[in-house]
Scaffold this motif. Sequence first.
Motif, short mmCIF file in Angstrom:
data_model
loop_
_atom_site.label_atom_id
_atom_site.label_comp_id
_atom_site.label_asym_id
_atom_site.label_seq_id
_atom_site.Cartn_x
_atom_site.Cartn_y
_atom_site.Cartn_z
N TYR A 18 16.85 39.72 -34.08
CA TYR A 18 15.69 38.84 -34.07
C TYR A 18 16.19 37.44 -33.75
O TYR A 18 17.33 37.09 -34.09
CB TYR A 18 14.98 38.84 -35.44
N LEU A 19 15.38 36.65 -33.12
CA LEU A 19 15.74 35.27 -32.81
C LEU A 19 15.85 34.47 -34.10
O LEU A 19 15.35 34.87 -35.14
CB LEU A 19 14.67 34.64 -31.91
N CYS A 20 16.49 33.32 -34.01
CA CYS A 20 16.66 32.45 -35.18
C CYS A 20 15.31 32.09 -35.79
O CYS A 20 15.13 32.17 -37.01
CB CYS A 20 17.45 31.21 -34.79
N SER A 21 14.36 31.71 -34.97
CA SER A 21 13.03 31.34 -35.46
C SER A 21 12.35 32.53 -36.14
O SER A 21 11.74 32.39 -37.20
CB SER A 21 12.16 30.82 -34.31
N GLU A 22 12.48 33.70 -35.54
CA GLU A 22 11.87 34.90 -36.10
C GLU A 22 12.54 35.32 -37.41
O GLU A 22 11.85 35.72 -38.37
CB GLU A 22 11.98 36.05 -35.10
N SER A 23 13.86 35.23 -37.46
CA SER A 23 14.61 35.65 -38.64
C SER A 23 14.21 34.85 -39.88
O SER A 23 13.99 35.42 -40.96
CB SER A 23 16.11 35.51 -38.41
N VAL A 24 14.12 33.54 -39.73
CA VAL A 24 13.74 32.69 -40.86
C VAL A 24 12.30 33.00 -41.28
O VAL A 24 12.02 33.21 -42.47
CB VAL A 24 13.88 31.19 -40.52
N GLY A 52 14.17 28.49 -24.90
CA GLY A 52 15.50 28.41 -24.30
C GLY A 52 15.84 27.05 -23.73
O GLY A 52 16.84 26.91 -23.03
N ARG A 53 15.06 26.03 -24.04
CA ARG A 53 15.28 24.69 -23.47
C ARG A 53 16.26 23.85 -24.26
O ARG A 53 16.61 22.75 -23.86
CB ARG A 53 13.94 23.93 -23.38
N GLY A 54 16.69 24.33 -25.44
CA GLY A 54 17.67 23.57 -26.21
C GLY A 54 17.08 22.40 -26.97
O GLY A 54 17.80 21.46 -27.31
N LEU A 55 15.80 22.44 -27.23
CA LEU A 55 15.14 21.34 -27.95
C LEU A 55 15.33 21.55 -29.45
O LEU A 55 16.44 21.77 -29.89
CB LEU A 55 13.68 21.25 -27.52
N VAL A 56 14.28 21.51 -30.25
CA VAL A 56 14.43 21.69 -31.70
C VAL A 56 14.97 23.09 -31.99
O VAL A 56 14.45 24.09 -31.48
CB VAL A 56 13.09 21.47 -32.42
N CYS A 57 16.00 23.14 -32.82
CA CYS A 57 16.64 24.39 -33.23
C CYS A 57 15.59 25.41 -33.64
O CYS A 57 14.67 25.11 -34.41
CB CYS A 57 17.59 24.08 -34.39
N GLY A 58 15.73 26.63 -33.14
CA GLY A 58 14.77 27.68 -33.47
C GLY A 58 14.71 28.00 -34.95
O GLY A 58 13.63 28.28 -35.49
N ALA A 59 15.84 27.95 -35.62
CA ALA A 59 15.84 28.21 -37.06
C ALA A 59 15.00 27.15 -37.78
O ALA A 59 14.23 27.46 -38.70
CB ALA A 59 17.27 28.24 -37.60
N VAL A 60 15.14 25.91 -37.36
CA VAL A 60 14.36 24.82 -37.95
C VAL A 60 12.87 25.05 -37.67
O VAL A 60 12.04 24.91 -38.57
CB VAL A 60 14.84 23.45 -37.44
N SER A 61 12.54 25.40 -36.45
CA SER A 61 11.13 25.68 -36.12
C SER A 61 10.59 26.81 -36.97
O SER A 61 9.47 26.74 -37.49
CB SER A 61 10.99 26.02 -34.64
N GLY A 62 11.39 27.87 -37.13
CA GLY A 62 10.97 28.99 -37.99
C GLY A 62 10.77 28.54 -39.42
O GLY A 62 9.86 28.98 -40.11
N CYS A 130 24.82 29.80 -34.86
CA CYS A 130 23.39 30.01 -35.07
C CYS A 130 23.08 30.75 -36.37
O CYS A 130 22.11 30.41 -37.05
CB CYS A 130 22.79 30.72 -33.87
N ARG A 131 23.87 31.72 -36.72
CA ARG A 131 23.63 32.43 -37.98
C ARG A 131 23.79 31.48 -39.17
O ARG A 131 23.08 31.60 -40.16
CB ARG A 131 24.56 33.62 -38.11
N ARG A 132 24.69 30.54 -39.05
CA ARG A 132 24.85 29.53 -40.11
C ARG A 132 23.62 28.65 -40.22
O ARG A 132 23.19 28.29 -41.32
CB ARG A 132 26.10 28.70 -39.80
N TYR A 133 23.02 28.31 -39.08
CA TYR A 133 21.81 27.50 -39.10
C TYR A 133 20.66 28.29 -39.74
O TYR A 133 19.86 27.74 -40.49
CB TYR A 133 21.43 27.04 -37.69
N ILE A 134 20.58 29.58 -39.43
CA ILE A 134 19.56 30.44 -40.03
C ILE A 134 19.71 30.44 -41.55
O ILE A 134 18.73 30.29 -42.28
CB ILE A 134 19.66 31.87 -39.46
N GLU A 135 20.93 30.61 -42.01
CA GLU A 135 21.19 30.63 -43.46
C GLU A 135 20.83 29.30 -44.10
O GLU A 135 20.21 29.26 -45.16
CB GLU A 135 22.66 30.94 -43.73
N SER A 136 21.23 28.21 -43.48
CA SER A 136 20.97 26.89 -44.04
C SER A 136 19.48 26.61 -44.13
O SER A 136 18.99 26.14 -45.16
CB SER A 136 21.67 25.82 -43.20
N VAL A 137 18.76 26.87 -43.05
CA VAL A 137 17.32 26.62 -43.06
C VAL A 137 16.65 27.49 -44.12
O VAL A 137 15.79 27.00 -44.87
CB VAL A 137 16.70 26.88 -41.67
#
Length: 150
Positions: A18-24, A52-62, A130-137
Motif C-alpha cells: 500500500y502507498l504511504c498515504s494509504e498505509s497510514v 508522484g510529484r514529490g510535494l507533501v509527503c504521502g504519509a503526512v497527507s494520509g 518512506c517506511r520510517r515516515y509512515i511509522e512516525s506519522v
Amino acid sequence: MQRDNLMELARSFASKRYLCSESVLLAVSSWLDIQSELIPKIATGFGAGIGGRGLVCGAVSGGVMALGLRFGRDEVKETTVRPYWFARELLECFEKEFSSVICRELTGCDLTTEEGRKKYAEERLWDTKCRRYIESVTAIVYDLISERSP
C-alpha cells in the motif's frame, strides 16, 4: 490499541505495498473502527508526494486525512479554534523530526524523472526512508488523538 501496535499495523499495510498515504489512513481508520469503501481509495492520489510529484509527503497527507476522521468537522460553525488545527500540529511535529514535509526533500529524489525513480529504487528508499515516515506519522497521529480526544 497501543501506539506500537498501531505503528505495526501501518507497517503491515506498507509491507503489502500500500502507498504511504494509504498505509497510514488504513491503520488509523482500523484503530478508530471506521470502515468505508472510500478507504484507502481517497488516499491513493496522495502517494509519492501527491501524484508522484514529490510535494507533501504521502504519509503526512494520509495522517492529515486520518486525523480528519477524528477531528474534522461535519458542519460549519463559529469557533475560536481553526478547524484545521490538527493538520498544522501534525506538520509541525513531522517537520521538527525530519526538517521537511516535502517528499522530494525527504527522499532526495525527483520522482517525476527517470533518474529520480531509478535512484529511489536503487537506494531502496521505500524501505530505508518512506517506511520510517509512515511509522512516525502514525505515532504522531496516535499521540494527537490520544491527547486531544474528549
